[in-house]
Design a protein around this motif. Structure first.
Motif, PDB file in Angstrom:
ATOM      1  N   ARG A 318     -35.279  -9.673 -70.967  1.00 47.12           N
ATOM      2  CA  ARG A 318     -34.876  -9.551 -69.566  1.00 47.12           C
ATOM      3  C   ARG A 318     -34.033  -8.284 -69.370  1.00 47.12           C
ATOM      4  NH1 ARG A 318     -32.363 -14.044 -69.183  1.00 47.12           N
ATOM      5  NH2 ARG A 318     -34.112 -15.322 -68.544  1.00 47.12           N
ATOM      6  N   ASN A 319     -33.074  -8.064 -70.317  1.00 45.05           N
ATOM      7  CA  ASN A 319     -32.243  -6.859 -70.228  1.00 45.05           C
ATOM      8  C   ASN A 319     -33.089  -5.602 -70.358  1.00 45.05           C
ATOM      9  OD1 ASN A 319     -29.881  -8.357 -69.940  1.00 45.05           O
ATOM     10  ND2 ASN A 319     -29.626  -8.559 -72.182  1.00 45.05           N
ATOM     11  N   ILE A 320     -34.095  -5.646 -71.289  1.00 49.06           N
ATOM     12  CA  ILE A 320     -34.972  -4.473 -71.468  1.00 49.06           C
ATOM     13  C   ILE A 320     -35.755  -4.210 -70.187  1.00 49.06           C
ATOM     14  CG2 ILE A 320     -37.013  -3.655 -72.713  1.00 49.06           C
ATOM     15  CD1 ILE A 320     -35.861  -5.194 -75.177  1.00 49.06           C
ATOM     16  N   MET A 321     -36.202  -5.283 -69.518  1.00 46.53           N
ATOM     17  CA  MET A 321     -36.926  -5.096 -68.259  1.00 46.53           C
ATOM     18  C   MET A 321     -36.052  -4.428 -67.218  1.00 46.53           C
ATOM     19  SD  MET A 321     -40.064  -6.098 -68.408  1.00 46.53           S
ATOM     20  CE  MET A 321     -40.432  -6.310 -66.670  1.00 46.53           C
ATOM     21  N   TYR A 322     -34.770  -4.909 -67.144  1.00 43.34           N
ATOM     22  CA  TYR A 322     -33.848  -4.264 -66.199  1.00 43.34           C
ATOM     23  C   TYR A 322     -33.668  -2.789 -66.542  1.00 43.34           C
ATOM     24  CZ  TYR A 322     -32.620  -9.010 -64.672  1.00 43.34           C
ATOM     25  OH  TYR A 322     -32.650 -10.285 -64.189  1.00 43.34           O
ATOM     26  N   LEU A 323     -33.514  -2.516 -67.845  1.00 46.48           N
ATOM     27  CA  LEU A 323     -33.350  -1.116 -68.263  1.00 46.48           C
ATOM     28  C   LEU A 323     -34.576  -0.292 -67.925  1.00 46.48           C
ATOM     29  CD1 LEU A 323     -31.629  -1.531 -71.739  1.00 46.48           C
ATOM     30  CD2 LEU A 323     -30.641  -0.486 -69.720  1.00 46.48           C
ATOM     31  N   LEU A 324     -35.778  -0.872 -68.135  1.00 50.92           N
ATOM     32  CA  LEU A 324     -37.006  -0.140 -67.808  1.00 50.92           C
ATOM     33  C   LEU A 324     -37.079   0.169 -66.324  1.00 50.92           C
ATOM     34  CD1 LEU A 324     -39.642  -2.013 -70.026  1.00 50.92           C
ATOM     35  CD2 LEU A 324     -38.888   0.354 -70.257  1.00 50.92           C
ATOM     36  N   ILE A 325     -36.658  -0.790 -65.499  1.00 54.38           N
ATOM     37  CA  ILE A 325     -36.667  -0.532 -64.049  1.00 54.38           C
ATOM     38  C   ILE A 325     -35.726   0.614 -63.711  1.00 54.38           C
ATOM     39  CG2 ILE A 325     -36.046  -1.536 -61.810  1.00 54.38           C
ATOM     40  CD1 ILE A 325     -36.974  -4.273 -63.036  1.00 54.38           C
ATOM     41  N   VAL A 326     -34.514   0.576 -64.343  1.00 55.93           N
ATOM     42  CA  VAL A 326     -33.555   1.658 -64.095  1.00 55.93           C
ATOM     43  C   VAL A 326     -34.110   2.997 -64.567  1.00 55.93           C
ATOM     44  CG1 VAL A 326     -31.275   2.513 -64.694  1.00 55.93           C
ATOM     45  CG2 VAL A 326     -31.584   0.085 -64.171  1.00 55.93           C
ATOM     46  N   ILE A 327     -34.761   2.993 -65.768  1.00 54.49           N
ATOM     47  CA  ILE A 327     -35.323   4.235 -66.324  1.00 54.49           C
ATOM     48  C   ILE A 327     -36.415   4.773 -65.417  1.00 54.49           C
ATOM     49  CG2 ILE A 327     -36.695   5.145 -68.243  1.00 54.49           C
ATOM     50  CD1 ILE A 327     -35.078   3.193 -70.048  1.00 54.49           C
ATOM     51  N   VAL A 328     -37.270   3.867 -64.891  1.00 56.64           N
ATOM     52  CA  VAL A 328     -38.348   4.318 -63.992  1.00 56.64           C
ATOM     53  C   VAL A 328     -37.761   4.977 -62.749  1.00 56.64           C
ATOM     54  CG1 VAL A 328     -40.191   3.495 -62.482  1.00 56.64           C
ATOM     55  CG2 VAL A 328     -40.054   2.678 -64.840  1.00 56.64           C
ATOM     56  N   ILE A 329     -36.694   4.332 -62.208  1.00 59.17           N
ATOM     57  CA  ILE A 329     -36.049   4.917 -61.024  1.00 59.17           C
ATOM     58  C   ILE A 329     -35.470   6.293 -61.353  1.00 59.17           C
ATOM     59  CG2 ILE A 329     -34.145   4.620 -59.401  1.00 59.17           C
ATOM     60  CD1 ILE A 329     -34.614   1.547 -59.712  1.00 59.17           C
ATOM     61  N   LEU A 330     -34.815   6.377 -62.569  1.00 59.72           N
ATOM     62  CA  LEU A 330     -34.246   7.670 -62.971  1.00 59.72           C
ATOM     63  C   LEU A 330     -35.328   8.717 -63.173  1.00 59.72           C
ATOM     64  CD1 LEU A 330     -31.520   6.464 -65.482  1.00 59.72           C
ATOM     65  CD2 LEU A 330     -31.134   7.513 -63.258  1.00 59.72           C
ATOM     66  N   VAL A 331     -36.468   8.310 -63.782  1.00 55.84           N
ATOM     67  CA  VAL A 331     -37.564   9.267 -64.012  1.00 55.84           C
ATOM     68  C   VAL A 331     -38.112   9.776 -62.691  1.00 55.84           C
ATOM     69  CG1 VAL A 331     -39.936   9.445 -64.859  1.00 55.84           C
ATOM     70  CG2 VAL A 331     -38.192   8.371 -66.277  1.00 55.84           C
ATOM     71  N   ILE A 332     -38.262   8.850 -61.705  1.00 58.16           N
ATOM     72  CA  ILE A 332     -38.784   9.280 -60.396  1.00 58.16           C
ATOM     73  C   ILE A 332     -37.817  10.276 -59.742  1.00 58.16           C
ATOM     74  CG2 ILE A 332     -39.303   8.471 -58.055  1.00 58.16           C
ATOM     75  CD1 ILE A 332     -40.287   5.841 -59.409  1.00 58.16           C
ATOM     76  N   SER A 333     -36.507   9.942 -59.808  1.00 56.84           N
ATOM     77  CA  SER A 333     -35.528  10.863 -59.226  1.00 56.84           C
ATOM     78  C   SER A 333     -35.507  12.191 -59.977  1.00 56.84           C
ATOM     79  CB  SER A 333     -34.147  10.215 -59.245  1.00 56.84           C
ATOM     80  OG  SER A 333     -33.767   9.915 -60.579  1.00 56.84           O
ATOM     81  N   LEU A 334     -35.686  12.123 -61.345  1.00 58.76           N
ATOM     82  CA  LEU A 334     -35.704  13.353 -62.144  1.00 58.76           C
ATOM     83  C   LEU A 334     -36.908  14.217 -61.789  1.00 58.76           C
ATOM     84  CD1 LEU A 334     -34.371  14.916 -64.466  1.00 58.76           C
ATOM     85  CD2 LEU A 334     -35.792  13.635 -66.042  1.00 58.76           C
ATOM     86  N   VAL A 335     -38.079  13.570 -61.598  1.00 55.62           N
ATOM     87  CA  VAL A 335     -39.287  14.323 -61.229  1.00 55.62           C
ATOM     88  C   VAL A 335     -39.076  15.015 -59.882  1.00 55.62           C
ATOM     89  CG1 VAL A 335     -41.692  14.060 -60.529  1.00 55.62           C
ATOM     90  CG2 VAL A 335     -40.870  12.938 -62.597  1.00 55.62           C
ATOM     91  N   ILE A 336     -38.447  14.290 -58.949  1.00 55.57           N
ATOM     92  CA  ILE A 336     -38.192  14.888 -57.630  1.00 55.57           C
ATOM     93  C   ILE A 336     -37.247  16.082 -57.773  1.00 55.57           C
ATOM     94  CG2 ILE A 336     -37.131  14.453 -55.377  1.00 55.57           C
ATOM     95  CD1 ILE A 336     -38.099  11.505 -55.717  1.00 55.57           C
TER      96      ILE A 336
END
Length: 608
Positions: A318-336
């Protein structure tokens, strides 16, 4: 015919050695040296065809034996190959040593030396050693004053050395190896008897221990059986008491039914026996059920542990899933952010290209101006170098003219007017003459040192073997005067450099070794070559006075002297000249020294 010739030859050798043994009463060291040489002639080492020179090493400080061995090595060869003599007080490296001679004062080190060379194809010769089990060849004194020797063939064969049968004819005797072996076997038998007795006592103790264990187990089983029987009998007694009590009440009423009661009693006893059997079976069933309950408890505990671990893994996932969601959000913001920065960078690159073109034009103009200035400065430096060269020659000429006048007039005064001077005046004149000679040498060294910086160097292949041969001829007289040795490898390399600079290097290093020698021991100068993956390494070592570690770098500075003129003459320019010569040929020089025990100058040239 061949056997007759061989026996005559052996007889002649025996006669020669008999006369030599008689002569050794005058000089024992000569006889010992001759014995060692003849021992080497009468043994064969493994792979002798691959040996370029035979190495004999002396453990000890007996100067007479060392000198005689060195004379022998210079005058004789062994089966057409040269002999090299080395000596020390302890054995550090045994590689490549064919024969070791241990002098009388170091005979106690035989066991350690034998262990270090065991199996290495090395022959050990000892002097007056009492340890017969470790000797190979031992030199002893006879009753008449001549020399004899003992030989232990077993130890020599153990070193993979073949003994010629005629070695005994030189005057030796074989050590009784069988007696030594018999003593060893006797001690082994005594030890074996002690071990057998200990094993017997140990087996007896084990047997007693087993019997005691069996008795204990048997007594435990009988006690349990007695306890169960007593319990069953107690139950039967309790029931019988109840029946007797009933019978006592019924005796008066049922006197006529005694026989029937007896039959009924028999039936009841049989039922009781059957019930006892059933009770025992139920006990066994209960015990098996208890065991199953315990096993099920263990299974329940294991299942609870697995459930807990699964809960932990679920929480982690569950914690890894939360981290993955945060990482995806960070990656999207980083790409932008990267996309925005890319657009900004693209815009800035266009601006930079315009500025770079402008700066390139400016740099081209500045480069043209710099090239013109460099050419002007180069012409000025060439002119200054010519002026310096002419100035140095004029200075040397101007200094030498008055110096020659001082030297000449001093010589005239010391020769023509010597009688008119007192002792103090004559001493002063001698000081002036010596100072003039030192000043002349100093001017010459300074001129040579200054020429090194201005001389154009063209590097071409130079054979160092030719240079060393020239050095050997040039220093031959000085080496003989001081009783020194100049040793060098026969396979020195061909290096790219300047022949005159190589001559300067070896002249100064060999000359310094002769100057700064120790009077109490023989000077040995050794020139050797090594190779690494990147460098050719030339080492020039000596057995001189050595250099303290704090002066290892200072000695390469010009005019750096560590001793007064009265102790060791010199100008303090030689090692500075060596360093400059090495650097002009793209090399480097260092020193490794032990104060009071010699120095080693290490010169490295890069492989090309």
């Amino acid at each position: 015919m061949k056997s007759i010739k061989f026996s005559i030859l052996v007889l002649l050798i025996n006669i020669v050695f008999s006369t030599f043994c008689f002569a050794q009463t005058v000089d024992r060291s000569v006889a010992v040296s001759a014995y060692i040489y003849n021992f080497a002639k009468n043994v064969l080492w493994q792979k002798e065809e691959n040996i370029k020179e035979f190495r004999f090493h002396i453990i000890g400080t007996d100067k007479d034996i060392i000198n005689e061995m060195n004379k022998m090595s210079q005058a004789k060869t062994l089966r057409g190959k040269p002999i090299k003599i080395t000596n020390s007080t302890k054995l550090v490296n045994t590689d490549g040593i064919n024969l070791i001679f241990i002098t009388y004062e170091y005979r106690d080190k035989l066991n350690d030396i034998y262990n270090s060379v065991e199996g290495k194809n090395t022959l050990i010769v000892t002097d007056l050693c009492n340890n017969k089990s470790d000797i190979m060849i031992n030199i002893i004194d006879s009753d008449v004053g001549s020399l004899k020797f003992e030989i232990n063939k077993a130890n020599i064969i153990n070193q993979n050395i073949m003994i010629m049968p005629d070695i005994i004819l030189l005057g030796g005797t074989e050590v009784d190896v069988s007696a030594l072996y018999y003593e060893g076997q006797q001690s082994l038998r005594r030890l074996q008897k002690q071990i057998d007795s200990l094993e017997q006592s140990n087996n007896e103790l084990l047997r007693i221990q087993k019997s005691i264990r069996k008795e204990l187990l048997a007594s435990q089983d009988s006690l349990q059986e007695l306890i169960s029987k007593i319990n069953s009998q107690q139950i039967v007694l309790d029931r019988q008491r109840q029946l007797l009590f009933q019978r006592e009440q019924e005796i008066n009423e049922q006197t006529n039914k005694i026989e029937e009661n007896e039959k009924h009693f028999d039936i009841l006893t049989s039922k009781i026996a059957i019930q006892d059997v059933e009770i025992n079976k139920r006990k066994e069933i209960l015990e098996s059920q208890l065991i199953e309950i315990e096993s099920k408890k263990q299974q329940i505990i294991k299942q609870t542990n697995t459930l807990q671990s699964q809960d932990l893994t679920i929480n982690r996932q569950r914690n890894i899933m939360y981290l993955l969601i945060v990482i995806v959000i960070l990656v999207i913001s980083l790409v932008i952010a990267i996309y925005r920065s890319f657009r900004i960078k693209k815009k800035m690159n266009k601006e930079l290209e315009i500025k770079v073109k402008e700066r390139t034009n400016e740099l081209n103009i500045l480069n043209a101006e710099l090239e013109e200035r460099v050419s002007q400065r180069t012409a000025q430096l060439v002119a200054i170098n010519k002026e310096l060269e002419s100035f140095s020659y004029s200075i040397s000429h101007d200094l030498r003219a008055p110096l020659r006048a001082i030297y000449g007039f001093s010589q005239i005064i010391s020769t023509r007017h010597k009688d008119s001077l007192n002792v103090e005046g004559q001493q002063y004149i001698d000081y002036v003459v010596a100072a003039s000679v030192r000043m002349e040498q100093l001017i010459n060294d300074l001129l040579n040192f200054s020429r090194l910086g201005r001389k154009s160097i063209e590097l071409h292949p130079v054979d160092l073997n030719d240079i060393i041969q020239e050095m050997k001829m040039e220093f031959k007289q000085k080496i003989e005067e001081v009783d020194a040795q100049l040793l060098f490898d026969n396979n020195l390399p061909v290096l790219k450099g300047d022949k005159s600079l190589f001559r300067q290097i070896f002249i100064n290093l060999i000359g310094n070794a002769i100057t700064y020698r120790r009077k109490e021991i023989q000077l040995i100068i050794n020139i050797s070559h090594e190779e690494s993956s990147k460098h050719h390494i030339i080492k020039v070592s000596d057995t001189g006075i050595g250099i303290k570690k704090e002066y290892w770098e200072k000695i390469f500075n010009i005019f750096q002297r560590l001793h007064s003129e009265d102790e060791y003459p010199g100008t303090g320019i030689g090692l500075a000249t060596v360093k400059k010569s090495v650097e002009l040929m793209n090399g480097e020089i260092t020193v490794d020294s032990v104060y009071g025990d010699g120095s080693t100058f290490i010169i490295k040239f890069i492989k090309k």
